[in-house]
Scaffold this motif. Structure first.
Motif, PDB file in Angstrom:
ATOM      1  N   LYS A  64       0.837  -1.189   0.000  1.00  0.00           N
ATOM      2  CA  LYS A  64       0.000   0.000   0.000  1.00  0.00           C
ATOM      3  C   LYS A  64       0.877   1.246   0.000  1.00  0.00           C
ATOM      4  N   LEU A  65       0.502   2.213  -0.799  1.00  0.00           N
ATOM      5  CA  LEU A  65       1.235   3.460  -0.893  1.00  0.00           C
ATOM      6  C   LEU A  65       0.403   4.619  -0.360  1.00  0.00           C
ATOM      7  N   GLN A  66       1.094   5.588   0.248  1.00  0.00           N
ATOM      8  CA  GLN A  66       0.467   6.846   0.643  1.00  0.00           C
ATOM      9  C   GLN A  66       0.963   7.913  -0.321  1.00  0.00           C
ATOM     10  N   PHE A  67       0.034   8.605  -0.970  1.00  0.00           N
ATOM     11  CA  PHE A  67       0.382   9.560  -2.009  1.00  0.00           C
ATOM     12  C   PHE A  67       0.298  10.998  -1.519  1.00  0.00           C
ATOM     13  N   GLY A  68       1.205  11.839  -2.037  1.00  0.00           N
ATOM     14  CA  GLY A  68       1.052  13.268  -1.884  1.00  0.00           C
ATOM     15  C   GLY A  68       0.070  13.778  -2.929  1.00  0.00           C
ATOM     16  N   ALA A  69      -0.312  15.048  -2.796  1.00  0.00           N
ATOM     17  CA  ALA A  69      -1.306  15.631  -3.706  1.00  0.00           C
ATOM     18  C   ALA A  69      -0.712  15.994  -5.063  1.00  0.00           C
TER      19      ALA A  69
END
Lengths: 113, 113
Positions: free
Chosen positions: A100-105
């Motif tokens: 799972k990845l956490q993305f910036g805007a």
């Protein structure tokens, strides 16, 4: 809470110059970090991966650095071209996160001739 | 050519209706993901699946449902319980579950009228 920050203002740059984008994070210990390019109305496309034990990665005109002390990654586009105009997303992955990845805007880059 | 196909590209829905977004991949990837993208925000994970007949909730699963009956397919249903469904939906896949890159589809834009 976990936070990933990228410049929300568009980066306007002249053709041939180097574009530098920043990705800062807090309350997070990523095992790796990825950068993606996204064109309007399209899905993101993978560009580069850098792991926590790596300082720098290069691919053609792209360079990524990763400083786990500063909690920051820098993304450079050298000799920029109008075709480089797009939004660039950073994404962080933790150990044992099942991919799972956490993305910036994302930061929009506009390269003018 | 291998890739991920999302359909439809654009979808309009009346309030109170359920809609299903299709995602098909021929990359033989094990893991598949659904993300939601809103203006000014990073991609947020809705659901993910590591193997057939198994899936887990992401960060914003409320009001959504998925199934993974085949390795190639991972449809997303946006139910009437989703309070603010208007968004750009992105499906992605990855070979394995570690640090590899995500391959994204072209996205589906859902608008609730």
């Amino acid at each position: 809470s976990q936070k990933i920050e990228q410049n929300s203002e568009a980066l306007n740059i002249q053709e041939g110059k180097t574009a530098t984008l920043t990705c800062n994070y807090t309350n997070y210990s990523p095992a790796y970090l990825q950068w993606y390019r996204q064109d309007p109305g399209r899905g993101p496309v993978f560009l580069l991966l850098i792991r926590e034990n790596e300082k720098e990665k290069r691919k053609e005109r792209l360079k990524v650095t990763f400083d786990t002390t500063l909690k920051q990654s820098l993304f450079h586009i050298t000799a920029s071209q109008p075709a480089d105009s797009a939004t660039y997303l950073c994404a962080l992955g933790a150990k044992d996160s099942w991919g799972k990845l956490q993305f910036g805007a994302g930061t929009q880059v506009v390269v003018t001739p | 050519d291998g890739g991920i196909t999302q359909s439809p590209k654009y979808l309009f829905r009346k309030e109170g209706q359920n809609v299903t977004l299709s995602c098909e991949q021929n990359l033989n990837h094990d893991a598949m993901y659904w993300y939601r993208q809103d203006p000014g925000q990073g991609l947020r994970l809705i659901y993910y699946s590591q193997i057939v007949n198994d899936f887990q909730k992401g960060d914003i699963a409320e009001g959504y449902s998925v199934s993974r009956e085949k390795k190639e397919s991972f449809p997303l249903t946006v139910t009437s319980a989703q309070k603010n469904p208007t968004a750009f939906y992105l499906c992605a896949s990855r070979q394995g579950i570690l640090t590899g890159e995500l391959f994204f589809g072209e996205g589906s834009r859902l608008t609730v009228l």
